[in-house]
Design a protein around this motif. Structure first.
Motif, PDB file in Angstrom:
ATOM      1  N   ASN B  43       0.818  -1.224   0.000  1.00 39.87           N
ATOM      2  CA  ASN B  43       0.000   0.000   0.000  1.00 39.87           C
ATOM      3  C   ASN B  43       0.849   1.269   0.000  1.00 39.87           C
ATOM      4  OD1 ASN B  43      -2.258  -1.700   2.083  1.00 39.87           O
ATOM      5  ND2 ASN B  43      -2.640  -1.150  -0.010  1.00 39.87           N
ATOM      6  N   HIS B  44       0.221   2.330  -0.405  1.00 43.68           N
ATOM      7  CA  HIS B  44       0.879   3.638  -0.363  1.00 43.68           C
ATOM      8  C   HIS B  44       0.681   4.271   0.998  1.00 43.68           C
ATOM      9  CE1 HIS B  44       1.003   4.342  -4.972  1.00 43.68           C
ATOM     10  NE2 HIS B  44       1.910   3.506  -4.540  1.00 43.68           N
ATOM     11  N   LEU B  45       1.655   5.056   1.428  1.00 49.25           N
ATOM     12  CA  LEU B  45       1.529   5.746   2.714  1.00 49.25           C
ATOM     13  C   LEU B  45       1.560   7.245   2.493  1.00 49.25           C
ATOM     14  CD1 LEU B  45       3.651   4.153   5.562  1.00 49.25           C
ATOM     15  CD2 LEU B  45       1.177   4.353   5.382  1.00 49.25           C
ATOM     16  N   ASP B  46       0.716   7.945   3.190  1.00 50.56           N
ATOM     17  CA  ASP B  46       0.676   9.393   3.106  1.00 50.56           C
ATOM     18  C   ASP B  46       1.920   9.977   3.788  1.00 50.56           C
ATOM     19  OD1 ASP B  46      -1.716  11.562   2.636  1.00 50.56           O
ATOM     20  OD2 ASP B  46      -0.238  12.188   4.151  1.00 50.56           O
ATOM     21  N   GLN B  47       2.318  11.173   3.365  1.00 46.96           N
ATOM     22  CA  GLN B  47       3.534  11.776   3.932  1.00 46.96           C
ATOM     23  C   GLN B  47       3.387  12.129   5.417  1.00 46.96           C
ATOM     24  OE1 GLN B  47       6.621  11.978   2.921  1.00 46.96           O
ATOM     25  NE2 GLN B  47       6.013  10.877   1.068  1.00 46.96           N
ATOM     26  N   TRP B  49       2.776  10.403   7.720  1.00 52.60           N
ATOM     27  CA  TRP B  49       3.347   9.344   8.555  1.00 52.60           C
ATOM     28  C   TRP B  49       4.822   9.562   8.845  1.00 52.60           C
ATOM     29  CZ3 TRP B  49       0.276   6.567  11.309  1.00 52.60           C
ATOM     30  CH2 TRP B  49      -1.023   6.369  10.860  1.00 52.60           C
ATOM     31  N   ASN B  63       2.616   0.616  -8.121  1.00 50.48           N
ATOM     32  CA  ASN B  63       1.188   0.732  -7.992  1.00 50.48           C
ATOM     33  C   ASN B  63       0.781   0.808  -6.554  1.00 50.48           C
ATOM     34  OD1 ASN B  63      -0.750   1.099  -9.711  1.00 50.48           O
ATOM     35  ND2 ASN B  63      -1.012  -1.036 -10.351  1.00 50.48           N
ATOM     36  N   ASP B  64       1.471   0.083  -5.750  1.00 51.83           N
ATOM     37  CA  ASP B  64       0.805  -0.342  -4.544  1.00 51.83           C
ATOM     38  C   ASP B  64       1.805  -0.641  -3.431  1.00 51.83           C
ATOM     39  OD1 ASP B  64      -0.956  -1.383  -2.910  1.00 51.83           O
ATOM     40  OD2 ASP B  64      -1.550  -3.111  -4.083  1.00 51.83           O
ATOM     41  N   LEU B  88       0.344  -0.680  13.100  1.00 49.87           N
ATOM     42  CA  LEU B  88      -0.572  -0.153  12.086  1.00 49.87           C
ATOM     43  C   LEU B  88      -1.117  -1.265  11.197  1.00 49.87           C
ATOM     44  CD1 LEU B  88       1.280   3.087  11.042  1.00 49.87           C
ATOM     45  CD2 LEU B  88      -0.770   2.870  12.418  1.00 49.87           C
ATOM     46  N   ASN B  89      -0.703  -2.487  11.492  1.00 48.09           N
ATOM     47  CA  ASN B  89      -1.131  -3.617  10.663  1.00 48.09           C
ATOM     48  C   ASN B  89      -0.792  -3.394   9.194  1.00 48.09           C
ATOM     49  OD1 ASN B  89      -2.212  -6.068  10.028  1.00 48.09           O
ATOM     50  ND2 ASN B  89      -4.321  -5.322   9.909  1.00 48.09           N
ATOM     51  N   LEU B  90       0.431  -2.933   8.953  1.00 52.15           N
ATOM     52  CA  LEU B  90       0.897  -2.781   7.576  1.00 52.15           C
ATOM     53  C   LEU B  90       1.609  -4.069   7.186  1.00 52.15           C
ATOM     54  CD1 LEU B  90       2.275   0.814   7.976  1.00 52.15           C
ATOM     55  CD2 LEU B  90       0.471   0.153   6.385  1.00 52.15           C
TER      56      LEU B  90
END
Lengths: 1177, 105
Positions: B43-47, B49, B63-64, B88-90
């Motif tokens: 997944n992508h993370l917002d800045q 973070w 993509n991802d 964060l369950n990443l």
């Protein structure tokens, strides 16, 4: 099909006995019948064929299963490629499960008073009758130790359950005055554990109630005899008291039975008080009640019967592990499980602060107390005691207490991943190792804990729920979204959301929140499914956007709080609507968790709070700091300095933090707390250096770890700043503590003049009771080590006076302990004993617990040894030593080992003496402990060297000690010089010791160190006789005997061996023939008689009789091996030894194997002979 | 009352032989040595973070996926980051150590 397991196991099909080909096949069948879950083939194979390779074991298993299948016509058992299980458990009846079910029925049948229900009474009687014999009596598989263990555990558990059943049956009979029925149960209870006096008393009391006076009296006789025989003890006073009352026809008061009558088990836990903070009297740990609060279950929560059933099954065993990542609904699941649980549930939510073992244990006990308020009081007291006890002591006590309860308890530890400290993990390991049938743990964690999971799994004591179990299936997702949240989604839409959230509960809930109230759900779902963003980021945006602006702001701003309440939120936001906002959030299902029943305190769901906080901190760093400052203010005003400090540190307001930390220290004058050091570590060091109190806390932290350099650096800066910011009173206190700490460090270093100077200065400076206490204590210690015993006593007397004024019993005991040590040096053994009596009496009067007097017991044991009361001495020392470990008071542990070594030496068991001495030495080498104890260790080693004829080794040790810096203290020097003289005499250099002994005698006598003086005279007398100067020898000895008689010294003389015996004989015969004129002739004669009687028939070898020395084994035998050897010599079989020592057969075998190697034999008879030769039995 | 006593002889319960220093020294043992690390996540993370993963840069790739990179941290720092990821369950794809550039001191 029926399986009977009480008594010899029997399998019956339609009333006909089924005979299986092998006993192993039957064992497998039984094992499967009692396993709640399918058992894997691998596991079964390893369990039953442990000595085979896996492939062969599996083949054997296949064969056994197929034979089983033939016999029982595949009716009940089913096996697939991986596992074996029962097709339909209902088709199989087992008496064990029937028994358990009945007991469970009674327990779960809730009524106000247990004894009112007739139905329960009958069920109970049925259950008791079903228990016809011991579990699988007479059945064992000699080659399957693990199965053996399993069988043993099952049997223990069942016996325990039977005892409980009998107990409650008796209770109900008493309530109905059905004495005869009660008597039957009490008889069985007694038969279960013949040494249990409480059961005996019940039986006696019941007999008396039934007017069977003789039977009651007879029961007492039986009890008396068996205690005498098995334990060599008398019955407890209560038992005897009851007996006397029955005998004399007095009214019988039996508190236990009254208690029995009034006992009503609490079915549901008593909810904690609503107040947030409560001092757990008497612990120093502030207990947050909210941590013990069982989260309430929301009305909208998804019902998950499958998982709840698994947990119900899990809490039958030791551990249930719920291990899954954040946001998988672990807490919710456990909360809804707790709401339906039949057993009482204690709850503890953990956090990073709980990594301190004492704090953790305190909460653990409080968690248990929330269910059973009557337990754990002593444990709390132990935890609060200033002397840190090994946690294992507290735990053992606690577990014993729990074992005595009538029913089990489940303790949930939520957020266990917060626990990273090894000592805390060891606490849980310890509990799991000591499988306590009444305590079941449930751990909820994000990472697998460092626990012996494999072992528990193998013992069938573990049920696991992992992410794949917790994640929502498509059906559950549909159920959740449509029925609970009322979203009316199509199956495709449900599937899309299910796939995107991967069944993750938090994701699902956020998605549902985002959708509720949206007209265009389909568009949302499509956008959501196509997004590559971190799912919660995406959803949080959506959720927040759904909320009006005030709520958004409120959520972000209050996200910095660990716990929330209305007025605190007001302080942060500057608004006045905190409480309403919180209630609204709760209604909106916005991840707010209430922490009490009154809905006064809340916290955010952790993951949600993390999301908010991260976003907020990123966008509004300034406000972030300001809000932490406001929170810090609020907590300070509301008297919670600790949380206030937390927020001040978060706000990076270090000056304010330092001020408050100083305030905490100043209020309690406690520099020693773990949290204080943790705070200080977060403050820039430059700032710490400027604060005397903080420097002192650091210094004391390092001094407790014996780190000289670091301690002295921090002390120096503490001192500098105390002078710089001169505040008369405070400066004096700081300087006084600096001096005290320096004195302690100098004592350990062996720099006595420095120690004394500092201690003296400290005692002048400090007037505060507590601080002065330490200063005087260490001043006394320096006097003691310099040989000024009277000076030491004066200081310790003052410590005692101070403690008495402060009503500090622990302080009094400490002062008395030190004084007893001084009395020993003064040779006043009788006074020493009086002091010990005072200590023990004081402890009994004030209810001071055993561990506070453990050190006194050690010293008392040495006194008893001197008086040749070896058995009592041994008892005292082994009682005392259990309270110490290498982590907790290694100095006292070391002392215990030394005393044990001397007792073993007195018994003539050099092997044991050497072992104990080696253990003591190991501690001295690893840890810096006080010089007197180190010196005693090496003195002991030298004495043992002389006793076993290894004079060269002894000489080498002595030389090292005499050259060592540590042993320059006058008192220790005297001890070493005396030993030097002893060694020289043993080496045949008696003519060289004259001057040395003369000087020593003069110093010791003039300084009043009479114990040493007597030992010196004894050596003088020995030296004279070795040189052929018998007249001088006898004259010195008589002088010495006259001094020693008053205090009753025995071992000092007896340990000198044959030479001394002959001298004493000579004196006694001269006295008898009136050829010696002394006052008190008769008393002296009696004394010599006593001494002569104390010599063992085979005199101890001393240095000159090397030929008779004991053989010393090349490799020492461990204490466990010794136990095994002793049992082996007593004629026990491996199996019996295993049962007795609670170890497996294979462990016994391996011990025996090692033993044979060590003592060089090949068979049991040889081992017995050799053990006798070696004096090991 | 008794709990106020500071740690004197009778109170001390832990003791180790090693002399410690107040300053943390740059001990060159393997565990303490600092390295560059890279963690790849799904997944992508917002800045935003970046505040949460202090000291780590966030780069969304493909993509991802996202790469968290830190130019220098020790094992404790790495584990801290891994704990945050867990919380964060990443989903972690890999963690790797980046060898130091040859030119660097």
């Amino acid at each position: 099909m029926e399986l009977h397991l009480f008594g010899h196991p029997k399998l019956e099909l339609d009333g006909q006995p089924v005979v299986l080909e092998t006993r192993k096949a039957l064992a497998i069948f039984i094992y499967l019948a009692l396993s709640p879950q399918p058992v894997s083939r691998e596991y079964l194979a390893a369990l039953f064929w442990p000595e085979f390779s896996q492939s062969r074991a599996l083949a054997n298993l296949r064969r056994a299963l197929s034979s089983l299948g033939n016999r029982i016509q595949g009716k009940v058992l089913e096996a697939d490629r991986l596992a074996v299980f029962f097709k339909d458990p209902a088709t199989l009846y087992t008496d064990v499960q029937d028994f358990r079910q009945k007991i469970k029925d009674v327990q779960s049948h809730s009524h106000e008073r247990l004894e009112t229900c007739e139905k329960c009474l009958f069920t109970l009687e049925d259950a008791i009758q079903a228990y016809r014999g011991e579990f699988m009596e007479g059945f064992n598989l000699p080659d399957c130790p693990d199965f053996d263990d399993w069988q043993y555990q099952q049997r223990q558990a069942l016996q325990q359950e039977l005892r409980m059943a009998l107990d409650s049956h008796i209770q109900q009979c008493v309530a109905r005055r059905r004495w005869k029925n009660g008597i039957l149960s009490a008889q069985r209870l007694v038969a279960q554990d013949v040494l249990n006096e409480a059961s005996r008393r019940k039986l006696m009391w019941l007999y008396a109630q039934d007017n069977q006076r003789n039977a009651a009296l007879h029961e007492y006789e039986k009890c008396f005899q068996i205690l005498q025989k098995e334990l060599n003890q008398h019955p407890e006073p209560e038992t005897t008291g009851l007996f006397q009352n029955i005998r004399d026809g007095n009214p019988i008061q039996c508190e236990e039975m009254q208690e029995l009558l009034s006992f009503v088990p609490a079915v549901k836990p008593i909810q904690p008080l609503p107040s947030l903070v409560q001092q757990a009297n008497p612990t120093s740990v502030t207990v947050l009640r909210t941590k013990l609060f069982i989260p309430s279950v929301r009305a909208g929560a998804v019902n998950r019967p499958r998982l709840i059933a698994r947990i119900n099954q899990g809490v039958q065993g030791a551990l249930t592990l719920v291990s899954a990542p954040a946001g998988f609904g672990k807490t919710t699941l456990l909360a809804s499980w707790a709401a339906q649980s039949a057993s009482p549930v204690g709850w503890l939510s953990l956090e990073a602060d709980d990594n301190d073992p004492v704090r953790f244990m305190t909460y653990l006990v409080m968690g248990l107390k929330s269910v059973w308020p009557q337990i754990g009081n002593l444990s709390l007291e132990m935890l609060a005691s200033p002397q840190s006890l090994p946690v294992s002591v507290v735990l053992t006590h606690l577990l014993n207490e729990i074992s005595g309860l009538k029913t089990g308890i489940v303790l949930v530890l939520d957020d266990y991943h917060a626990i990273t400290a090894e000592p805390v993990q060891k606490v849980i390991s310890f509990i799991l190792d000591h499988l306590c049938p009444h305590l079941h743990l449930v751990l909820a964690t994000r990472s697998d804990p460092l626990l012996p999971l494999a072992r528990l799994r193998a013992r069938n004591q573990l049920v696991e729920l992992r992410a794949e179990d917790l994640h929502f299936s498509i059906e559950e997702t549909a159920d959740f979204l449509n029925s609970m949240m009322g979203l009316n989604l199509s199956p495709q839409e449900v599937t899309m959301i299910g796939e995107r959230t991967e069944g993750w509960v938090t994701g699902l809930q956020m998605a549902a929140l985002s959708m509720s109230g949206r007209p265009d759900k389909t568009r949302f779902i499509q956008a959501f499914s196509g997004s590559h963003q971190y799912i919660l980021d995406y959803l949080l945006n959506e959720v927040l956007n759904q909320q009006p602006a005030p709520i958004q702001t409120f959520l972000l701003e209050t996200s910095i709080l660990e716990c929330l309440t209305g007025s605190l939120c007001n302080a942060l936001t500057g608004n006045n609507d905190g409480q309403e906002m919180l209630e609204m959030l709760e209604r909106l299902n916005l991840f707010l968790v209430p922490l009490d029943d009154e809905h006064h305190w809340y916290r955010y769901h952790q993951l949600f709070a993390g999301l908010l906080r991260s976003r907020f901190q990123f966008t509004k760093q300034d406000l972030f700091t300001t809000l932490h400052e406001r929170a810090s203010d609020w907590f300070e005003q509301n008297g919670d300095l600790r949380r206030s400090i937390f927020h001040a540190i978060e706000a990076k307001d270090y000056v304010r933090s330092a001020n408050m930390i100083e305030k905490v220290i100043g209020e309690e004058l406690n520099f020693n707390g773990r949290e204080i050091i943790a705070w200080i570590d977060q403050i820039p060091e430059g700032l710490v250096y400027e604060r005397s109190f903080l420097c002192l806390a650091k210094a004391i932290y390092f001094s407790n770890r014996f780190q000289q350099a670091a301690t002295s650096q921090w002390l120096q800066s503490a001192e500098e700043h105390a002078f710089a910011d001169y505040i008369p009173n405070e400066t004096n206190i700081i300087l006084g503590i600096v001096d005290t700490t320096r004195a302690v460090m100098a004592t350990i270093r062996g720099d006595l003049p420095d120690a004394m100077e500092n201690a003296f200065r400290a005692s002048q400076r400090l007037t505060d009771k507590f601080l002065r206490f330490d200063a005087l204590g260490i001043l006394g210690e320096t006097y003691y080590l310099s040989g000024n015993i009277q000076g030491a006593i004066d200081q310790w007397d003052e410590v005692k006076t101070i403690s008495e004024a402060a009503k500090n019993t622990y302080g009094i005991i400490e002062a008395l302990e030190s004084k007893a040590r001084a009395m020993l040096q003064l040779g006043k053994l009788k006074e020493e004993e009086q002091i010990f009596c005072m200590i023990f009496q004081l402890a009994a009067e004030k209810g001071i617990q055993e561990f506070h007097i453990a050190l006194a017991r050690l010293w008392y044991s040495d006194l008893l040894r001197e008086w040749n009361e070896l058995e009592q001495a041994e008892q005292q020392v082994s009682e005392g030593v259990t309270f110490f470990s290498e982590e907790v008071r290694p100095d006292n542990l070391c002392l215990g080992y030394i005393f044990q070594a001397f007792i073993s030496l007195a018994h003539g068991n050099l092997l044991q003496a050497n072992e104990a001495c080696q253990r003591a030495e190991k501690i001295c080498r690893q840890i810096n402990i006080y010089p007197d104890i180190v010196a005693m260790t090496y003195l002991c080693k030298i004495r043992l060297g002389i006793a076993s004829g290894r004079l060269q080794d002894a000489d080498q040790v002595l030389q090292e000690c005499l050259n060592g810096e540590l042993f320059k203290h006058d008192l220790l020097k005297e001890w070493f010089l005396i030993t030097k003289a002893r060694l020289w005499i043993a080496q045949g250099r008696s003519d060289e010791v004259g001057d040395l002994l003369f000087e020593l005698a003069k110093d010791a006598q003039s300084a009043g160190r009479i114990r040493d003086w007597i030992e010196i005279l004894i050596l003088q007398s020995t030296a004279f006789v070795k040189q052929g100067q018998k007249r001088e020898s006898l004259s010195v000895l008589i002088h010495c005997l006259l001094a020693a008689e008053m205090e009753g010294y025995i071992r000092l003389f007896v340990s000198e061996g044959e030479t001394m015996r002959q001298l004493l004989q000579e004196i006694s015969s001269r006295l008898k023939r009136q050829r010696l004129k002394v006052e008190n002739r008769d008393r002296l004669l009696a004394y010599i008689n006593k001494l002569e009687a104390a010599f063992s028939p085979a005199p101890l070898p001393n240095g000159n009789t090397v030929s008779s020395m004991q053989p010393v084994l090349p490799e020492p035998i461990s204490s466990r091996e010794l136990e095994v050897l002793q049992l082996l010599c007593a004629g026990l079989s491996n199996h019996e030894i295993a049962e007795k020592l609670f170890i497996t057969n294979s462990t016994v075998k391996s011990h025996i194997h090692h033993l044979f190697g060590k003592i060089g034999v090949e068979s049991r008879p040889q081992a017995i002979v050799r053990a006798r030769e070696l004096n090991l039995v | 009352m008794d709990k106020k006593r500071k740690g004197s002889r009778k109170n001390s319960n832990t003791s180790q032989k090693e002399e410690g220093k107040i300053e943390t020294t740059t001990n060159e043992s393997k565990i303490k040595r600092k390295h560059a690390y890279e963690i790849r996540l799904k997944n992508h993370l917002d800045q935003h973070w970046a505040v949460w993963f202090e000291g780590w840069t966030i780069t969304n790739v493909g993509n991802d996926e996202v790469i968290l990179a830190c130019s220098s941290t020790d094992h404790a720092g790495l584990h801290g980051a891994l704990d945050k990821i867990r919380d964060l369950n990443l989903a972690i794809i890999y963690v790797k150590q980046i060898p130091p550039k040859p030119s660097g001191p």
